[in-house]
Design an enzyme around this catalytic site. Structure first.
Site, PDB file in Angstrom:
ATOM      1  N   SER A 102       7.352   1.431   8.351  1.00  0.00           N
ATOM      2  CA  SER A 102       6.381   0.382   8.062  1.00  0.00           C
ATOM      3  C   SER A 102       6.400  -0.692   9.150  1.00  0.00           C
ATOM      4  O   SER A 102       6.195  -0.404  10.322  1.00  0.00           O
ATOM      5  CB  SER A 102       6.653  -0.193   6.671  1.00  0.00           C
ATOM      6  OG  SER A 102       5.598  -0.998   6.222  1.00  0.00           O
ATOM      7  N   ASP A 162       2.029   4.187   3.575  1.00  0.00           N
ATOM      8  CA  ASP A 162       3.167   3.480   4.146  1.00  0.00           C
ATOM      9  C   ASP A 162       4.429   4.344   4.144  1.00  0.00           C
ATOM     10  O   ASP A 162       4.836   4.874   3.118  1.00  0.00           O
ATOM     11  CB  ASP A 162       3.405   2.212   3.316  1.00  0.00           C
ATOM     12  CG  ASP A 162       4.339   1.231   3.973  1.00  0.00           C
ATOM     13  OD1 ASP A 162       5.464   1.628   4.311  1.00  0.00           O
ATOM     14  OD2 ASP A 162       3.947   0.066   4.147  1.00  0.00           O
TER      15      ASP A 162
END
Length: 729
Positions: A70, A334
């Site tokens: 991320s 993500d």
């Protein structure tokens, strides 16, 4: 390759963090500054300051691998580009101390990516931000939604809504990051970066990769959604090193020289940046990305698990239709959903040849390689209160995804050893901020990072939040290198220092373990890295800034709602919904957003106007506890609160602190009475003229008190009912 007794290998792992990636970027920025300054000292550039290259530590601290999820993946990716860009120059503070040039940041690309540009409301009117509508009106200039081998979809009448926030801003940031005019020449490469720098970025593959495990009775089929992309970057460093794990793992080779604008292989760097954006595609909030891959990248893939690392019989079982129709591509979410702390990729890359199934040597007297994990969120994460979630279907479904994410991230076997002071191959750098209570007396701040509000999204609220965390990251990294990151005198690294090294000069400020036994810095600080990184002031936004933010959120809501309805509900029904939606939903939505954000701003003391100086001194509560209780009166989950509910909420998440007095119901009641009398203050409290079912008093902020008509409805026993704490909580 023969192992050198003068090399210490470091793998960097950067956790997911959303806007708190500003902290991670600050840590990375200072680490590179410290390494650069050490090299200057080696080259004799500080002889005039009395630093003799022959009398300083002679070992090398080298970096062969970066792994990130991320926000950590973005920091790793932009960090790689910044290290390659010959145009990067350090920036000094506008008003440095007399005779000093205090560095604000070393790598402008990192600062621009994490501090200057990613905002809900841009500081300059002409700049794009997360609340503009360039993703919906077709005005975006460059498309970073898919890698180069994936064909573009057919043109639509209007772009679909892919995220609540305008993720095109991230496209612009990525495009600016890989805009490079010149890279470093061969004689100017960083000697502490591996010639073949491995970069792992985790992805959540929503399509999934099928696997087949052979059993005597037949194959067992599984699908993995935890994916990653592995790049091998050349042209940044010239440190000769190798990795049995990473060198033998399928990888995408990419050269720094192709970063230069106009190079025929420049599109590879766009794909590289899109992979980083894919790793940070927070579901619903930010746009997903489509990633193209080769089937071969999965066939020889190694698992960073000791008992699986040499297994060749666990392979993907793609259907022939997939194999015969390249490219293989998938939509991502993500990477932190499934693997938010990709510690294991760095750890396995560091392992010595022939020892992939063995642990890394970790005793402080012999260790020569370590993983440093940068994690911006060490704050206490409370579990659900008793009775939550409720047993109805909606509550269970709402709680299921967060539970699965938490479980996927649970890695006690990987992370627990970092807490062992005798274990020298695992370290954690996390936010730490001390505040002065009175001269000579300090305490650890309850909230260390300014970007921690709203579960990490809050840093996008204001640039000062991100700027604070960037500098805090730099400061915490400096403290880590001065104290924690150290070895005892019997370690071969220290024993091989030149005989004329002044050991006292490089003694760690705090010995990591074995009190009384001297420890020495693994990465000593020279030049600008030795100047203290000053703790920045705790940042706040003003009430006008908060009001403007809500206005902009309302504008984004209007645009997204209209497009969503237009694209998904046709005909008369669609027109009817578009007509009534603003009146039925908008006000409630904005009110919910307002008090959700305000709750965290008040709790963390990040909004002006909530100064507590007018409250009596004899309430008997810590200031952090007072702010927490006032924040609970703002939370949209309840219209009104009773003392028992406030007490339970305040004690459930309160960290242990011998300096803070106990919280009691009497103290909370005393606080509420004082706040009722705080006329004109933002924290003025209103007491309801009705009670809970047990006769307990109910409270809320005066700014949230129901109007006269609503009060009349409640007292008459008609339809309107406030949401309150259960009696006797």
């Amino acid at each position: 390759m023969t192992e050198s007794p003068k090399e210490f290998h470091v793998g960097l792992t950067m956790s997911g963090a959303i806007s708190a990636g500003a902290y991670t970027a600050g840590v990375f920025d200072f680490l590179i500054q410290a390494l650069d300054e050490w090299e200057k000292a080696r080259r004799g550039e500080y002889r005039a300051l009395g630093i003799d290259p022959a009398a300083i530590p002679n070992h090398r601290v080298g970096i062969p691998v970066l792994s990130g999820a991320s926000a950590g993946a973005i920091t790793a990716a932009i960090g790689v580009v910044a290290l390659a860009d010959a145009g990067q120059a350090p920036k000094a503070f506008a008003a440095p101390a007399p005779g000093k040039q205090k560095i604000e940041y070393l790598l402008p690309k990192l600062y621009d990516t994490w501090v200057t540009r990613p905002a809900l409301v841009a500081d300059r009117q002409r700049d794009n931000d997360f609340l503009t509508s360039s993703d919906l009106d077709g005005s975006a200039k460059d498309d970073f939604s898919r890698t180069s081998e994936i064909p573009a979809p057919a043109a639509a009448e209007s772009p679909p809504v892919v995220s609540l926030l305008n993720a095109r801003l991230l496209d612009e940031i990525a495009a600016a990051a890989i805009d490079v005019e010149k890279v470093h020449e061969a004689n100017d490469l960083r000697p502490y970066i591996s010639k073949n720098l491995h970069v792992y970025m985790t992805l959540s593959n929503l399509r999934g990769v099928p696997y087949e495990v052979p059993f005597d009775g037949g194959p067992y089929h599984m699908i993995s959604h935890g994916d990653r992309v592995h790049y091998a970057v050349t042209g940044i460093g010239n440190w000769e090193t190798s990795s049995e794990f990473a060198d033998g793992d399928p990888q995408r080779a990419i050269a720094a020289e192709s970063l230069v604008d106009g190079h025929p292989k420049k599109p590879q760097w766009k794909d590289f940046s899109i992979c980083a954006l894919a790793s940070s595609a927070f579901p619903v909030g930010l746009a997903p990305r489509d990633i193209g891959a080769r089937i071969e990248e999965y066939d020889g893939r190694r698992f960073p698990i000791e008992n699986l690392v040499d297994r060749t019989d666990i392979k993907p079982s793609f259907l022939k239709s997939v194999i015969d129709a390249p490219p293989w591509w998938f939509t991502t979410a993500d990477g932190g959903i499934i693997d938010n702390d990709p510690f294991e990729y760095a750890r396995f890359t560091l392992k010595e040849a022939g020892k992939l199934k063995e642990p890394i040597e970790a005793t402080l007297g012999a260790v020569k390689r370590a993983v440093i994990m940068i994690s911006p969120f060490p704050e206490l994460k409370p579990i659900q209160p008793a009775g939550k979630p409720a047993s109805d279907i909606a509550s269970i479904v709402a709680a299921l995804l967060p539970s699965l994410i938490d479980q996927a991230r649970f890695k006690p076997s990987e992370l627990a050893l970092a807490a062992d002071p005798h274990y020298g191959s695992r370290y954690l750098i996390g936010p730490s901020r001390t505040i002065e209570l009175r001269p000579g007396v300090e305490k650890e701040a309850r909230y260390a990072i300014a970007c921690g509000l709203l579960s990490g999204f809050g840093g996008f609220v204001a640039l000062p939040f991100r700027a604070h965390d960037f500098q805090l990251g730099r400061r915490n990294c400096q403290r880590f290198l001065q104290g924690t990151f150290a070895l005892p005198a019997d370690n071969p690294i220290i024993r091989n220092w030149p005989p004329n090294v002044d050991l006292a000069r490089f003694k760690a400020k705090e010995s990591p373990s074995d009190k009384g036994k001297p420890f020495y810095s693994i990465l000593p600080l020279f030049g600008s890295a030795a100047d203290e990184v000053v703790l920045p002031e705790w940042p706040q936004i003003t009430k006008p800034q908060f009001d403007h933010l809500l206005e902009r959120i309302g504008g984004r809501f209007d645009k997204v709602a209209r497009v969503l309805v237009a694209q998904n509900v046709k005909g008369l029904l669609g027109r009817l919904i578009r007509l009534v939606l603003p009146n039925l939903v908008r006000a409630k939505f904005i009110n919910f957003v307002k008090f959700t954000i305000l709750t965290d701003l008040v709790r963390r003391n990040q909004i002006q106007g909530w100064e507590l100086g007018n409250l009596p001194d004899d309430i008997g509560l810590d200031e952090d506890d007072i702010r927490f209780i006032l924040a609970e009166l703002a939370t949209p989950a309840y219209d009104q609160r009773n003392v028992a509910g406030l007490l339970k909420a305040a004690t459930a998440v309160r960290p242990a602190s011998p300096q803070a007095p106990d919280i009691t119901a009497d103290k909370i009641a005393r606080l509420l009475e004082a706040c009722k009398a705080a006329t004109g203050k933002d924290y003025q409290v209103w007491q309801a003229p009705w009670n809970d079912k047990n006769g307990g008093a109910l409270f809320t902020l005066a700014s949230r008190a129901p109007n006269a008509a609503e009060q009349l409805v409640v007292r008459s026993g008609l339809a309107f009912r406030p949401t309150v704490d259960p009696p006797g909580m």
